[in-house]
Design a protein around this motif. Structure first.
Motif, PDB file in Angstrom:
ATOM      1  N   GLY A  21     -48.184 -91.052 -21.576  1.00  0.00           N
ATOM      2  CA  GLY A  21     -46.766 -90.726 -21.476  1.00  0.00           C
ATOM      3  C   GLY A  21     -45.957 -91.861 -20.903  1.00  0.00           C
ATOM      4  O   GLY A  21     -44.898 -92.231 -21.438  1.00  0.00           O
ATOM      5  N   ARG A  25     -43.478 -94.343 -23.307  1.00  0.00           N
ATOM      6  CA  ARG A  25     -42.056 -94.394 -22.981  1.00  0.00           C
ATOM      7  C   ARG A  25     -41.591 -95.811 -22.670  1.00  0.00           C
ATOM      8  O   ARG A  25     -40.399 -96.112 -22.795  1.00  0.00           O
ATOM      9  CB  ARG A  25     -41.765 -93.480 -21.779  1.00  0.00           C
ATOM     10  N   LEU A  74     -41.856 -87.862 -16.699  1.00  0.00           N
ATOM     11  CA  LEU A  74     -42.284 -87.619 -18.074  1.00  0.00           C
ATOM     12  C   LEU A  74     -41.503 -86.489 -18.742  1.00  0.00           C
ATOM     13  O   LEU A  74     -41.761 -86.172 -19.910  1.00  0.00           O
ATOM     14  CB  LEU A  74     -43.782 -87.304 -18.104  1.00  0.00           C
ATOM     15  N   VAL A  76     -41.665 -83.339 -18.001  1.00  0.00           N
ATOM     16  CA  VAL A  76     -42.594 -82.215 -18.175  1.00  0.00           C
ATOM     17  C   VAL A  76     -42.120 -81.029 -17.337  1.00  0.00           C
ATOM     18  O   VAL A  76     -41.839 -81.176 -16.140  1.00  0.00           O
ATOM     19  CB  VAL A  76     -44.024 -82.616 -17.756  1.00  0.00           C
ATOM     20  N   ALA A 242     -45.492 -84.489 -23.890  1.00  0.00           N
ATOM     21  CA  ALA A 242     -44.755 -85.627 -23.346  1.00  0.00           C
ATOM     22  C   ALA A 242     -45.304 -86.941 -23.883  1.00  0.00           C
ATOM     23  O   ALA A 242     -44.539 -87.873 -24.181  1.00  0.00           O
ATOM     24  CB  ALA A 242     -44.819 -85.609 -21.819  1.00  0.00           C
TER      25      ALA A 242
END
Length: 525
Positions: A21, A25, A74, A76, A242
């Motif tokens: 994740g 990103r 993340l 989440v 994610a």
């Protein structure tokens, strides 16, 4: 070889998903290779009983160490519910049956329970003083777990409490427990956090027990152990989403069979069998290993690390009940008793006796264990077809090292199960067997996994749930390996290969911390 990815992650457990994740990103090309047909590793929810709609957290079951910061970074969303009852410990003395109830929402009720057990105020005062100390340590240490690895001196300065440092980091934990507490039951309740999945004793000079205890009391900055709503699978499911949203590629059914660490200039190479059994290779600038360090050494072509095989020391029993059992201690509601950690045969003397028996090659008797009831905090894991009043129970047996199971895994597992259930029946007013639900074939809803089962299921060497012995969260001397890897406690001595699983310096438990730290080491370079 063509470098198809910036990072290949070996293993799709929760730490691997966290690393994926973060790295995805950041714009890196990330591939996660998972041997099993699903991601999640040991943090999964599964329907363990045929025809029964109950999603049990089959291996890992509670969350303490997972930082809210990682979830926020993340994007989440998971719900973790705090358990009001910390623990309940049945006791019998002088013909009386009682129980020590630690109620996190009612200090007066907890104090009364201590007085009933000990006849005075001393133990409760000592309890509050000791856990006040560990709470302050948790507040200071927990934030450091997602920062560059401090030196021993730096962490000691951060703790800023010479007594706490000596008791938790320098001297065997048993010394502090015997000095602070007089009651055998109270000492045992404290010691259990030093023995979860760890075969050791209160006065072990290696301080293995201290390291285990520290990780159990610093989680979240409070030491609280929370229930994940929807089960562990809800946590890893959200982490997988994610990782995918960040651009990572997740491939299941792909078993990694070899890792070539590459060199200072050349890429690393990972060999794996795809879902069709075809052997493939993929190049990457970095390889992050979410498997145990001993498993990584095997993939690198070595014999293992350090010469000593990791060893787990637990029995995991998953159950579904038609109803909670009645207790010999009629003064407490079973919903309270099972609402926290229910301790069985875990007085200080019983834990020491269990260790000595197992060290001598015998199954402990009485067999110590602790029990958790997920469904009291979260009914969502039980489907609409499960009758009202049903509950899940997770029993975690202690002081049951893998060595006991080596000669006859099936027979010893059955004997160990009988031992922990007999000890539990000893504090109940009715046999547990009378409360078990049955599956579609009429079999009791009971599943048992020993250390060697975890090795077979999850590739945990010796069934060690922490991948290897836990380490204190600091470095002695200079960081090992490449600079950024050493700064984050994820180095392997091979510049392009990092550990991102529980075997990292700040590993163990369901935390995501090693995944975060390995990602930070990569991004720092």
């Amino acid at each position: 070889m063509t470098v198809a990815y910036d990072v290949v992650i070996v293993g799709g457990g929760h730490n691997g998903l966290v690393a994926a994740g973060y790295l995805g990103r950041a714009g890196l090309r990330v591939l996660v290779l998972e041997r099993l047909g699903r991601v999640g590793g040991a943090a999964v929810s599964e329907r363990a009983f045929a025809g029964v709609d109950a999603r049990l957290s089959r291996y890992s079951y509670l969350v303490s160490l997972l930082p809210r910061r990682i979830l926020a970074d993340l994007g989440v969303r998971v719900e973790l519910r705090r358990r009001r009852i910390s623990s309940y410990t049945p006791w019998q003395r002088d013909g009386r049956a009682g129980g020590l109830l630690v109620d996190g929402g009612d200090a007066g009720r907890t104090g009364e329970s201590f007085r009933e057990l000990t006849g005075g105020e001393r133990e409760f005062a000592a309890w509050r003083e000791f856990y006040g100390m560990t709470g302050r340590v948790a507040e200071r240490v927990f934030p450091s777990l997602t920062e560059p690895l401090p030196s021993r001196a730096e962490l000691r300065a951060r703790v800023d409490d010479p007594v706490a440092w000596a008791e938790l980091f320098e001297r065997p934990l048993g010394e502090a427990l015997e000095r602070r507490f007089a009651d055998d039951v109270v000492r045992g309740v404290v010691l259990t956090d030093a023995l979860i999945g760890t075969f050791t004793h209160a006065h072990d000079p290696s301080l293995r027990q201290n390291r285990c205890f520290l990780y159990h009391v610093v989680g979240g900055g409070t030491g609280d152990w929370d229930v994940p709503v929807g089960g562990m699978g809800a946590v890893t499911g959200a982490l997988a989403e994610a990782a995918l949203a960040g651009g990572a590629e997740l491939r299941t059914g792909c078993e990694v069979v070899a890792v070539d660490p590459g060199g200072a200039a050349g890429p690393a190479e990972v060999g794996y069998l795809d879902a069709d059994g075809v052997e493939r290779q993929v190049g990457a600038r970095w390889v992050l290993c979410n498997a145990a360090p001993a498993e990584l050494e095997r993939l690198l072509g070595g014999e293992g690390r350090g010469g000593e095989r990791p060893e787990g020391a637990q029995l995991k029993v998953n159950m579904l009940l038609r109803r909670l059992p009645r207790l010999r201690d009629g003064a407490v509601d079973p919903r309270d008793a099972f609402g926290g950690t229910f301790h069985v045969a875990e007085s200080y003397r019983e834990l020491e006796g269990a260790y000595r028996a197992a060290a001598a090659g015998r199954l402990p008797s009485p067999a110590p264990s602790e029990i958790y009831c997920h469904s009291l905090a979260d009914r969502s894991i039980l489907g609409p077809g499960v009758p009202e009043g049903s509950h899940t129970l997770t029993l975690f047996g202690l002081q049951l090292p893998a060595r006991l199971f080596a000669e006859d895994p099936v027979g010893v597992r059955a004997a160990a199960l009988a031992g922990v259930l007999a000890a539990l029946d000893g504090v109940l007013a009715e046999p547990l067997a009378d409360c078990l639900a049955v599956d579609a074939a009429g079999r009791p809803c009971l599943e048992v996994r020993g250390p060697l089962d975890l090795e077979a299921d999850l590739r945990l060497p010796g069934g060690n749930i922490f991948h290897r012995d836990l380490a204190f969260p600091f470095r002695d001397g200079e960081p090992g390996g490449a600079a950024d890897a050493g700064r984050w406690g994820v180095g392997t001595g091979r510049p392009r290969v990092l550990v991102c699983g529980a075997g990292a310096v700040r590993g163990g438990g369901v935390s995501g911390i090693p995944g975060h730290n390995a990602a930070m080491a990569v991004l720092g370079r």
